[in-house]
Scaffold this motif. Structure first.
Motif, short mmCIF file in Angstrom:
data_model
loop_
_atom_site.label_atom_id
_atom_site.label_comp_id
_atom_site.label_asym_id
_atom_site.label_seq_id
_atom_site.Cartn_x
_atom_site.Cartn_y
_atom_site.Cartn_z
N SER A 112 49.18 45.10 34.13
CA SER A 112 49.10 45.51 35.54
C SER A 112 47.86 46.36 35.79
CB SER A 112 50.36 46.28 35.93
OG SER A 112 50.50 47.46 35.16
N THR A 113 47.48 47.17 34.80
CA THR A 113 46.26 47.98 34.93
C THR A 113 45.03 47.09 35.06
OG1 THR A 113 47.26 49.73 33.60
CG2 THR A 113 44.86 49.75 33.83
N SER A 114 45.00 46.00 34.24
CA SER A 114 43.89 45.06 34.29
C SER A 114 43.79 44.39 35.64
CB SER A 114 44.04 44.00 33.18
OG SER A 114 43.04 43.03 33.28
N LYS A 115 44.97 44.02 36.19
CA LYS A 115 44.99 43.36 37.49
C LYS A 115 44.48 44.30 38.58
CE LYS A 115 48.72 40.03 36.65
NZ LYS A 115 50.08 39.61 37.05
N LYS A 116 44.87 45.59 38.48
CA LYS A 116 44.46 46.56 39.48
C LYS A 116 42.95 46.77 39.45
CE LYS A 116 45.34 51.24 41.12
NZ LYS A 116 46.10 52.49 40.92
N LYS A 117 42.37 46.85 38.22
CA LYS A 117 40.93 47.03 38.09
C LYS A 117 40.18 45.83 38.66
CE LYS A 117 40.90 50.11 34.08
NZ LYS A 117 40.52 50.24 32.66
N LYS A 118 40.73 44.61 38.40
CA LYS A 118 40.10 43.40 38.91
C LYS A 118 40.13 43.39 40.43
CE LYS A 118 40.16 38.38 38.41
NZ LYS A 118 40.84 37.23 37.79
N GLN A 119 41.28 43.82 40.99
CA GLN A 119 41.41 43.88 42.44
C GLN A 119 40.41 44.87 43.02
OE1 GLN A 119 44.91 45.75 44.07
NE2 GLN A 119 45.09 44.15 45.62
N GLN A 120 40.31 46.02 42.41
CA GLN A 120 39.38 47.03 42.90
C GLN A 120 37.94 46.54 42.80
OE1 GLN A 120 40.46 50.29 40.39
NE2 GLN A 120 41.99 51.11 41.81
N LEU A 121 37.63 45.78 41.76
CA LEU A 121 36.27 45.30 41.57
C LEU A 121 35.86 44.34 42.68
CD1 LEU A 121 33.72 45.22 39.90
CD2 LEU A 121 34.77 43.46 38.46
N TYR A 122 36.71 43.39 43.02
CA TYR A 122 36.30 42.43 44.04
C TYR A 122 36.21 43.10 45.42
CZ TYR A 122 40.95 41.37 46.16
OH TYR A 122 42.15 41.41 46.83
N LEU A 123 37.02 44.15 45.63
CA LEU A 123 36.89 44.90 46.88
C LEU A 123 35.57 45.66 46.92
CD1 LEU A 123 40.53 46.26 47.31
CD2 LEU A 123 39.41 44.45 48.63
N GLN A 124 35.16 46.16 45.75
CA GLN A 124 33.86 46.84 45.66
C GLN A 124 32.72 45.87 45.96
OE1 GLN A 124 33.48 48.86 41.87
NE2 GLN A 124 35.55 49.70 42.02
N ILE A 125 32.84 44.64 45.41
CA ILE A 125 31.81 43.63 45.64
C ILE A 125 31.78 43.24 47.12
CG2 ILE A 125 31.03 41.29 45.08
CD1 ILE A 125 30.73 43.37 42.82
N ALA A 126 32.95 43.17 47.75
CA ALA A 126 33.01 42.86 49.17
C ALA A 126 32.24 43.90 49.98
CB ALA A 126 34.46 42.77 49.65
N ASP A 127 32.42 45.19 49.60
CA ASP A 127 31.67 46.25 50.28
C ASP A 127 30.17 46.12 50.03
OD1 ASP A 127 33.98 47.35 51.34
OD2 ASP A 127 34.25 48.78 49.69
N LYS A 128 29.80 45.70 48.81
CA LYS A 128 28.39 45.51 48.49
C LYS A 128 27.78 44.40 49.34
CE LYS A 128 27.93 48.52 45.08
NZ LYS A 128 27.00 49.67 45.20
N VAL A 129 28.57 43.35 49.58
CA VAL A 129 28.08 42.25 50.42
C VAL A 129 27.78 42.76 51.82
CG1 VAL A 129 28.65 40.02 51.46
CG2 VAL A 129 29.30 40.49 49.09
N LEU A 130 28.65 43.62 52.35
CA LEU A 130 28.41 44.19 53.67
C LEU A 130 27.13 45.01 53.69
CD1 LEU A 130 32.02 45.26 54.73
CD2 LEU A 130 30.75 43.22 55.39
N GLU A 131 26.87 45.73 52.59
CA GLU A 131 25.64 46.50 52.50
C GLU A 131 24.40 45.58 52.52
OE1 GLU A 131 25.81 49.00 49.08
OE2 GLU A 131 27.59 50.10 49.75
N ILE A 132 24.52 44.46 51.81
CA ILE A 132 23.42 43.49 51.79
C ILE A 132 23.18 42.94 53.19
CG2 ILE A 132 22.75 41.19 50.97
CD1 ILE A 132 24.20 41.83 48.35
N ILE A 133 24.26 42.64 53.89
CA ILE A 133 24.15 42.12 55.25
C ILE A 133 23.41 43.11 56.15
CG2 ILE A 133 25.51 41.55 57.33
CD1 ILE A 133 27.63 40.36 55.39
N GLU A 134 23.77 44.37 56.02
CA GLU A 134 23.13 45.39 56.84
C GLU A 134 21.67 45.58 56.45
OE1 GLU A 134 24.28 46.81 59.42
OE2 GLU A 134 26.39 46.23 59.28
#
Length: 385
Positions: free
Chosen positions: A5-27
């Motif tokens: 479950s810890t691994s799943k949580k880290k993976k979830q957090q990672l893709y959310l971080q990447i999503a935020d990074k994409v928004l930064e690239i867009i801006e």
């Protein structure tokens, strides 16, 4: 918490971080509505993550309505994020409808020919029924076509009927018309990668019925000649109609009887010998008939055969597709498939006016039936069998 479950949580957090990074690239890049955003592969390489993680990041942005994805095209910035740019593109069209100030419909065609001139005349007649004026644009190439579309939207055109160039996929500007809800109907082509209103002739059925006609006249050695298909749906469907008719009647499909030109026929030299058509005829002396994918190829084939002292239709029957003006004026008038431009225009304008009046129904694909015009270029071989 267990390790899984810890691994799943880290993976979830990672893709959310990447999503935020994409928004930064867009801006940072100043991307506008419907501009492409980095792909899964680019994000994976840029941030050192798996493609699955970058895919999840983009899907997260899709769920939030910030981007949209199109098959085989990529991921694009949604108009929801930059409402101002979206409003600027939509406002002229909407205002023209609401205030009734700009009652103009545009028709964009790729060239002037007998066929397109008939479409222009028919569309203008239909547009006037709705008390609109027609603006005609003749595009020189695909880039010029997109410039025409962009200029028409900027001037606040009420709607657009587009006869596109024979591109493999629809252009970015056509995507913009779709995403910005500019009323647009495509004629004589189908773009498979996006849902967009289309009105086109039933090329498959027209070709199939022509092949059936030749078979009914006793022909079994039937060739096929066309300009290169280049993923143009009308040419694809005509070729498929020929193949399917042969298969349905138990006639072998012979590859040597199928000819795709390397260059287009020269309209100014129809009456002369055409080397490509001449070689095709010479290499296949057993052919008794040739189906041509359009009248231009058929006329070139006819004159080439006559220059080779091959009698038409006694030795070689030749048929075309489109029923252009010249098809009835050749030394042996051509049997061909007629494309009803009046019905095409009426259906396209009617559908466009629904969109101008903000119809909410799903995109429509309307097929217009063709019909065969029988003249003098086909020999009845049944008595010889």
């Amino acid at each position: 918490m267990n390790p899984e479950s810890t691994s799943k949580k880290k993976k979830q957090q990672l893709y959310l971080q990447i999503a935020d990074k994409v928004l930064e690239i867009i801006e940072s890049r100043g991307l506008q509505a419907h501009d492409p955003v980095p792909s899964e592969g680019e994000l994976a390489k840029l941030f050192g993550v798996s493609r699955m993680t970058s895919k999840l990041a983009l899907e997260q942005l899709v769920e939030r309505g910030l981007v949209y994805r199109l098959p085989r095209r990529g991921t694009f910035l949604s108009g929801n994020r930059h409402e101002e740019s979206s409003t600027k593109l939509q406002e002229p069209v909407q205002n023209s409808v609401e205030k009734n100030e700009n009652k103009q419909i545009a028709l964009v065609v790729p060239h002037m020919s007998d066929y397109t001139s008939r479409i222009i005349s028919a569309v203008e007649h239909e547009v006037r029924k709705h008390e609109y004026d027609l603006i005609l644009k003749i595009s020189k190439d695909e880039d010029d076509q997109d410039r025409c579309l962009q200029a028409l939207v900027a001037m606040g055109i009420s709607g657009i009927i587009l006869f596109p160039w024979g591109s493999r996929t629809c252009s970015d500007q056509v995507f913009r018309l779709k995403m910005e809800k500019v009323p647009c109907v495509v004629i004589d082509r189908i773009f498979r990668e996006i849902p967009i209103d289309c009105v086109y002739h039933d090329h498959f059925q027209g070709s199939y019925e022509m092949a059936q006609y030749l078979i009914a006249k006793g022909h079994r050695e039937i060739g096929y000649s066309s300009n290169v298909i280049e993923n143009i749906t009308s040419r694809e469907e005509r070729y498929q109609g020929y193949i399917q008719a042969l298969l349905d009647h138990g006639i072998p499909v012979k590859s040597e009887y199928i000819h795709f030109r390397t260059g287009r026929c020269d309209p100014g030299r129809f009456h002369e010998y055409d080397a490509e058509q001449g070689e095709f005829i010479r290499n296949n002396p057993q052919m008794t008939a040739v189906m041509c994918a359009d009248d231009q190829v058929a006329i070139a084939t006819l004159f080439s055969a006559l220059h080779m002292n091959i009698s038409v239709p006694e030795k070689l029957s030749i048929v075309g597709f489109s029923d252009t003006y010249l098809s009835a004026l050749t030394p042996i008038p051509l049997t061909t498939v007629r494309q009803d431009t009046e019905r095409l225009a009426a259906a396209a304008v009617e559908l466009l006016m629904k969109r101008v009046n903000q119809s909410k129904e799903q995109h429509l694909t309307i097929k217009i039936q063709t019909n065969m015009v029988e003249r003098k270029s086909v020999f009845d071989r049944r008595a010889l069998l």
